[in-house]
Design a protein around this motif. Structure first.
Motif, PDB file in Angstrom:
ATOM      1  N   HIS A   1       0.851  -1.184   0.000  1.00 46.62           N
ATOM      2  CA  HIS A   1       0.000   0.000   0.000  1.00 46.62           C
ATOM      3  C   HIS A   1       0.891   1.240   0.000  1.00 46.62           C
ATOM      4  O   HIS A   1       2.017   1.218   0.514  1.00 46.62           O
ATOM      5  N   CYS A   2       0.390   2.322  -0.585  1.00 45.91           N
ATOM      6  CA  CYS A   2       1.209   3.528  -0.714  1.00 45.91           C
ATOM      7  C   CYS A   2       0.328   4.766  -0.669  1.00 45.91           C
ATOM      8  O   CYS A   2      -0.888   4.692  -0.869  1.00 45.91           O
ATOM      9  N   ALA A   3       0.959   5.894  -0.377  1.00 45.98           N
ATOM     10  CA  ALA A   3       0.250   7.165  -0.350  1.00 45.98           C
ATOM     11  C   ALA A   3       0.804   8.142  -1.378  1.00 45.98           C
ATOM     12  O   ALA A   3       0.123   9.071  -1.770  1.00 45.98           O
ATOM     13  N   LEU A   4       2.043   7.941  -1.808  1.00 46.53           N
ATOM     14  CA  LEU A   4       2.694   8.850  -2.753  1.00 46.53           C
ATOM     15  C   LEU A   4       3.480   8.051  -3.781  1.00 46.53           C
ATOM     16  O   LEU A   4       4.106   7.033  -3.444  1.00 46.53           O
ATOM     17  N   ASN A   5       3.488   8.511  -5.033  1.00 46.02           N
ATOM     18  CA  ASN A   5       4.255   7.834  -6.088  1.00 46.02           C
ATOM     19  C   ASN A   5       5.744   7.772  -5.750  1.00 46.02           C
ATOM     20  O   ASN A   5       6.410   6.775  -6.008  1.00 46.02           O
ATOM     21  N   THR A   6       6.266   8.848  -5.184  1.00 43.71           N
ATOM     22  CA  THR A   6       7.704   8.933  -4.932  1.00 43.71           C
ATOM     23  C   THR A   6       8.173   7.946  -3.881  1.00 43.71           C
ATOM     24  O   THR A   6       9.369   7.683  -3.773  1.00 43.71           O
ATOM     25  N   LEU A   7       7.250   7.383  -3.086  1.00 45.86           N
ATOM     26  CA  LEU A   7       7.651   6.437  -2.053  1.00 45.86           C
ATOM     27  C   LEU A   7       7.739   5.009  -2.581  1.00 45.86           C
ATOM     28  O   LEU A   7       8.262   4.129  -1.905  1.00 45.86           O
ATOM     29  N   CYS A   8       7.229   4.745  -3.783  1.00 45.35           N
ATOM     30  CA  CYS A   8       7.334   3.412  -4.398  1.00 45.35           C
ATOM     31  C   CYS A   8       8.655   3.286  -5.138  1.00 45.35           C
ATOM     32  O   CYS A   8       9.089   4.222  -5.811  1.00 45.35           O
ATOM     33  N   LYS A   9       9.286   2.128  -5.046  1.00 44.16           N
ATOM     34  CA  LYS A   9      10.534   1.881  -5.783  1.00 44.16           C
ATOM     35  C   LYS A   9      10.310   2.004  -7.284  1.00 44.16           C
ATOM     36  O   LYS A   9      11.194   2.435  -8.012  1.00 44.16           O
ATOM     37  N   SER A  10       9.120   1.623  -7.743  1.00 37.56           N
ATOM     38  CA  SER A  10       8.800   1.699  -9.169  1.00 37.56           C
ATOM     39  C   SER A  10       8.463   3.116  -9.603  1.00 37.56           C
ATOM     40  O   SER A  10       8.447   3.428 -10.789  1.00 37.56           O
TER      41      SER A  10
END
Length: 240
Positions: free
Chosen positions: A155-164
């Motif tokens: 689960h994520c809240a921001l694009n920049t926090l995903c490795k992808s």
């Protein structure tokens, strides 16, 4: 009388020199910064929570200046003089506010503090359990908890926090939205040029591919509702 004038002149000179030294220590545009007060422009800007701040001009479009005073935008409570960075309408727009009492939930690392990524929490788990104002909080990690992480499937809240670099959603919870970290789109898969409302409906393309409109399909309805929706295609190269 003469001595008094001399002392006044010396004090004025001293204050002028101190002011010049202070001004010379302020950082220039493009220099790294922590707070807006560090910059000559009085504006320290970050593009993402994990991004390093840099001094920019306040007049730039879309710029948010980060500082320690009440009302300044923030990403962490330790950035604020008050010790409280509090989400306004969402975790995407948090501001320094006075911490009136122990019951106020700020963006911090402790149990039940608001958060937007698990690495913010001492427990290692930032979890959205539809709590007050539907903002994720730091919780003790247990089996089955879907914590906000950086790997695909988290689960994520921001694009920049995903490795992808792609947090695909959005799943809306009133004032808050979340998604899932997913890999970038492969050839012939649907894609977005830009995120919509903060997150991607369709992930951007893998390296070497471009996100373009597919002329072979009737996507009129989709384009009206999502103007950034396209198909990943290989770049066309010509040999001279």
């Amino acid at each position: 009388m003469t001595q008094h004038r001399i002392m006044t002149i010396l004090l004025f000179v001293c204050l002028s020199l101190c002011f010049e030294v202070a001004q010379s220590e302020l950082k220039k545009d493009g220099d790294p910064c922590i707070y807006s007060a560090d910059c000559g422009s009085r504006c320290c800007h970050r593009d993402s929570p994990k991004g390093s701040g840099k001094c920019v001009q306040k007049s730039m479009r879309g710029v948010r200046c980060y500082g320690p005073n009440n009302g300044d935008p923030c990403f962490h409570s330790h950035q604020c003089n008050s010790g409280c960075c509090y989400p306004g309408s969402s975790v995407y727009k948090a501001f320094c506010v006075p911490k009136h009492d122990k019951t106020r939930k700020c963006l911090g690392p402790n149990f039940e503090d608001f958060c937007y990524s698990s690495d913010q929490c001492h427990s290692g788990c930032c979890f959205n359990m539809l709590t007050t104002r539907n903002v994720p909080v730091c919780l003790t990690k247990s089996k089955g908890d879907k914590c906000f992480g950086a790997d695909n499937g988290n689960h994520c809240a921001l694009n920049t926090l995903c490795k992808s670099g792609c947090c695909q959603g959005p799943l809306y919870y009133r004032n808050y939205q979340s998604g899932i970290c997913n890999p970038k789109a492969a050839e012939n898969e649907e894609c977005n040029l830009e995120p919509l409302g903060g997150l991607y409906n369709y992930c951007p393309c893998e390296s070497g591919l471009v996100c373009e409109k597919d002329a072979s399909r009737n996507m009129t309805y989709e384009i009206i509702n999502d103007p950034n929706r396209r198909i990943c295609k290989k770049t066309i190269t010509t040999n001279n």
